[in-house]
Design a protein around this motif. Structure first.
Motif, short mmCIF file in Angstrom:
data_model
loop_
_atom_site.label_atom_id
_atom_site.label_comp_id
_atom_site.label_asym_id
_atom_site.label_seq_id
_atom_site.Cartn_x
_atom_site.Cartn_y
_atom_site.Cartn_z
N MET A 61 23.48 -6.51 10.67
CA MET A 61 24.70 -7.07 10.10
C MET A 61 25.92 -6.66 10.91
O MET A 61 26.80 -7.48 11.19
CB MET A 61 24.85 -6.61 8.65
CG MET A 61 23.84 -7.24 7.70
SD MET A 61 24.15 -6.81 5.98
CE MET A 61 25.75 -7.56 5.73
N ALA A 62 25.98 -5.39 11.31
CA ALA A 62 27.13 -4.92 12.10
C ALA A 62 27.22 -5.67 13.43
O ALA A 62 28.32 -6.02 13.87
CB ALA A 62 27.00 -3.42 12.35
N VAL A 63 26.09 -5.93 14.06
CA VAL A 63 26.07 -6.59 15.36
C VAL A 63 26.50 -8.05 15.27
O VAL A 63 27.19 -8.57 16.15
CB VAL A 63 24.67 -6.48 15.99
CG1 VAL A 63 24.52 -7.40 17.19
CG2 VAL A 63 24.39 -5.03 16.41
N LEU A 64 26.11 -8.73 14.18
CA LEU A 64 26.35 -10.17 14.09
C LEU A 64 27.65 -10.56 13.38
O LEU A 64 28.10 -11.69 13.52
CB LEU A 64 25.17 -10.84 13.37
CG LEU A 64 23.84 -10.83 14.14
CD1 LEU A 64 22.75 -11.54 13.34
CD2 LEU A 64 24.00 -11.49 15.51
N ILE A 65 28.23 -9.65 12.63
CA ILE A 65 29.47 -9.98 11.91
C ILE A 65 30.57 -10.49 12.84
O ILE A 65 31.27 -11.46 12.51
CB ILE A 65 29.96 -8.77 11.08
CG1 ILE A 65 29.17 -8.71 9.77
CG2 ILE A 65 31.45 -8.84 10.78
CD1 ILE A 65 29.48 -7.49 8.93
N PRO A 66 30.78 -9.89 14.04
CA PRO A 66 31.87 -10.39 14.90
C PRO A 66 31.72 -11.85 15.32
O PRO A 66 32.72 -12.52 15.62
CB PRO A 66 31.80 -9.47 16.13
CG PRO A 66 31.15 -8.23 15.64
CD PRO A 66 30.17 -8.67 14.61
N ALA A 67 30.49 -12.36 15.34
CA ALA A 67 30.28 -13.75 15.76
C ALA A 67 30.32 -14.74 14.61
O ALA A 67 30.40 -15.94 14.84
CB ALA A 67 28.93 -13.87 16.48
N SER A 68 30.30 -14.25 13.37
CA SER A 68 30.17 -15.14 12.23
C SER A 68 31.39 -16.05 12.05
O SER A 68 31.26 -17.23 11.73
CB SER A 68 29.92 -14.33 10.95
OG SER A 68 31.00 -13.45 10.69
N GLY A 69 32.59 -15.50 12.26
CA GLY A 69 33.79 -16.31 12.10
C GLY A 69 33.86 -17.43 13.11
O GLY A 69 34.22 -18.57 12.77
N THR A 89 16.60 -15.78 3.04
CA THR A 89 15.45 -16.05 2.18
C THR A 89 14.15 -15.96 2.95
O THR A 89 13.16 -15.37 2.47
CB THR A 89 15.59 -17.45 1.54
OG1 THR A 89 16.85 -17.55 0.87
CG2 THR A 89 14.48 -17.71 0.55
N ALA A 90 14.12 -16.52 4.17
CA ALA A 90 12.91 -16.43 4.99
C ALA A 90 12.60 -14.98 5.35
O ALA A 90 11.44 -14.54 5.31
CB ALA A 90 13.09 -17.26 6.26
N GLY A 91 13.65 -14.22 5.69
CA GLY A 91 13.44 -12.81 6.00
C GLY A 91 12.91 -12.05 4.81
O GLY A 91 12.05 -11.17 4.95
N SER A 92 13.38 -12.38 3.60
CA SER A 92 12.89 -11.73 2.38
C SER A 92 11.41 -12.01 2.17
O SER A 92 10.63 -11.10 1.84
CB SER A 92 13.69 -12.21 1.17
OG SER A 92 15.06 -11.87 1.29
N ALA A 93 11.01 -13.28 2.34
CA ALA A 93 9.60 -13.64 2.17
C ALA A 93 8.71 -12.91 3.18
O ALA A 93 7.63 -12.42 2.85
CB ALA A 93 9.43 -15.15 2.30
N LEU A 94 9.17 -12.83 4.42
CA LEU A 94 8.38 -12.16 5.45
C LEU A 94 8.32 -10.65 5.23
O LEU A 94 7.30 -10.02 5.50
CB LEU A 94 8.97 -12.48 6.83
CG LEU A 94 8.79 -13.93 7.28
CD1 LEU A 94 9.64 -14.24 8.50
CD2 LEU A 94 7.31 -14.21 7.59
N ARG A 108 13.24 -7.22 8.46
CA ARG A 108 14.54 -6.79 7.94
C ARG A 108 15.67 -7.20 8.89
O ARG A 108 16.79 -7.46 8.47
CB ARG A 108 14.55 -5.28 7.74
CG ARG A 108 13.83 -4.82 6.50
CD ARG A 108 14.62 -5.09 5.24
NE ARG A 108 15.64 -4.06 5.01
CZ ARG A 108 16.51 -4.09 4.03
NH1 ARG A 108 16.53 -5.11 3.19
NH2 ARG A 108 17.40 -3.13 3.87
N VAL A 109 15.36 -7.25 10.19
CA VAL A 109 16.35 -7.72 11.16
C VAL A 109 16.69 -9.18 10.87
O VAL A 109 17.86 -9.58 10.88
CB VAL A 109 15.81 -7.56 12.59
CG1 VAL A 109 16.71 -8.28 13.60
CG2 VAL A 109 15.70 -6.08 12.95
#
Length: 474
Positions: A61-69, A89-94, A108-109
């Protein structure tokens, strides 16, 4: 800026969609902690070596937050928010299907990649669709799930682990994700920038690599599997990447995070103080459920319920934050409260299995109250002096630091606990309790030491508006 027309019904649906997405993201930040011993038993791992499950989520989450905006500006809030729900959701199922620790960490990634976009893009959707006069109640509504998620997370995680299986910690996200995804695609108001700014890809890659390398190197040095020599090399490369980004940002006309943000004194002190204070305080949600189950013999559901006083007292203490900070100022509140939080964390080194449960509940409640006040003061200090032209980048940087500090907190706690476990392990049942005691002393000292950073504030720094400290998500 292009935006679809928004009816009153669409505005209400947008609020609920963002609130549900925020709830899912904050719930999964805490729900896993109580389930770690059950996961460890199922996967054949030590419960004291499961920190990578938490680190993988928060670090991603820390790594990807800067790109989300930028992604929301480029592709639109609807498609990005929808993609975030799908990934989550896919990550949760896996995660629920994982057969080994490595598989669980990998999924979890993926789950963290979705979670990284849920909150910032959701907030952006509200900012772009709601009239200014309705922004305050809208943001207040969305902030509520951020408080409820951590409140029920440990209890839900413990209950599911004991009465069903740890897999349901992730499976409960699937029906919510499916309904949320469909509703998002059909009803979420879409907006995007007509001419989005050019994304600083080079700077982003340097910063992302630096954060990931430092966190993974510290985790490797704790003895989690990576040999020490490669971990030291990775640590050096991570530091080099962060320094390179800092130099890059000074010569780049439009970096992700402009260096002039740090010319704002309250922002700089708030960011640095928050980073180091959270490295200590952020370790507690990871350490406490482990202590209760591994060393004190609590069941998962009982351990989860023991965490309720922490969250409940934290919510109640937010009522006194505004008058206290207004009357005493940020420096007095943060310096003395930081010392108090660190001292209370050290007091957990005295906890034992023969003490009455009421003593444990009281200590947890008092800690929850002062820790919540700490987060409220730190969060609002960081944003109080941001101006319209740098509010977006400043808020994004602060969100990134929040998640990075959570990752570093669990990494540090896991490393210290692992070291003391090896030093005190003589085959006796009380050895793990001694390791926990020493770890609480260390993280308490780390937290208390950050009071020196807050001491650099001017004594007359107070909230400029009463509403500054009334909308807060720790």
């Amino acid at each position: 800026m292009a935006a679809t027309p928004t009816s009153e019904r669409s505005l209400k649906l947008t609020l609920w969609l963002v609130a549900i997405g925020f709830f899912m993201q904050t719930l999964d930040t805490t729900v896993v902690n109580t389930a770690l011993p059950a996961m460890a038993a199922s996967l054949g791992e030590s419960p004291l070596r499961m920190q990578s499950v938490v680190i993988a989520y928060t670090l991603t989450m820390a790594v990807l937050i800067p790109a989300s905006g930028w992604m929301a500006d480029r592709f639109g809030t609807r498609i990005v928010f929808f993609s975030a729900i799908v990934l989550f959701t896919a990550g949760s199922a896996l995660c629920a299907s994982a057969q080994s620790l490595n598989q669980l960490v990998a999924w979890r990634v993926l789950q963290g990649a979705g979670g990284a976009m849920l909150l910032p893009v959701g907030r952006l959707a509200i900012l772009r669709t709601f009239p200014r006069e309705r922004l305050l109640p809208a943001m207040s509504f969305v902030a509520i799930p951020g408080l409820v998620g951590p409140l029920v997370g440990p209890t839900v995680g413990g209950w599911l682990s004991e009465w069903a299986s740890w897999h349901w910690v992730f499976l409960i996200n699937i029906p919510v994700g499916i309904v949320g995804g469909i509703a998002t695609w059909l009803h979420l108001a879409d907006s995007r920038e007509d001419h989005p700014h050019r994304f600083d890809l080079g700077g982003y890659l340097m910063l992302a690599f630096g954060m990931a390398a430092i966190s993974l190197a510290l985790d490797g040095l704790s003895g989690s599997g990576m040999r020490h020599a490669p971990a030291f090399v990775l640590l050096i490369f991570g530091i080099v990447a962060v320094v390179a980004y800092w130099l890059h940002a000074h010569r780049k006309p439009d970096p992700i995070f402009p260096p002039d943000l740090f010319a704002i004194h309250t922002f700089t002190v708030g960011m640095l103080g928050s980073l180091f204070a959270r490295i200590g305080a952020g370790a507690m949600p990871f350490l406490l459920p482990l202590l209760l189950q591994v060393s004190l013999g609590y069941s998962p559901s009982h351990a989860g319920m023991m965490m309720l006083p922490v969250a409940a007292a934290g919510m109640l203490s937010k009522r006194i934050a505004t008058p206290l900070i207004t009357r005493l100022g940020y420096r007095s509140v943060l310096v003395w409260n930081t010392l108090l939080v660190g001292s209370l964390m050290a007091v957990f080194a005295l906890i034992g299995p023969t003490q009455p449960i009421g003593v444990h509940l009281l200590l947890l409640a008092v800690f929850g109250a002062v820790n919540s006040l700490q987060f409220t003061a730190m969060n609002t200090l960081c944003i109080k002096d941001l101006q319209p032209h740098n509010a977006s980048s400043g808020n994004s940087l602060f969100s990134m630091i929040q998640m990075l500090s959570m990752s570093l907190a669990v990494t540090t706690a896991g490393a210290v606990l692992s070291a003391f476990t090896r030093a005190t392990d003589h085959g006796n049942p009380g050895d793990t309790l001694a390791a926990f005691h020493a770890t609480f002393l260390c993280v308490g000292l780390i937290t208390a030491a950050s009071a020196w950073i807050f001491w650099q504030l001017s004594p007359d720094v107070t909230p400029t508006k009463r509403k500054e400290v009334e909308i807060d998500v720790a």
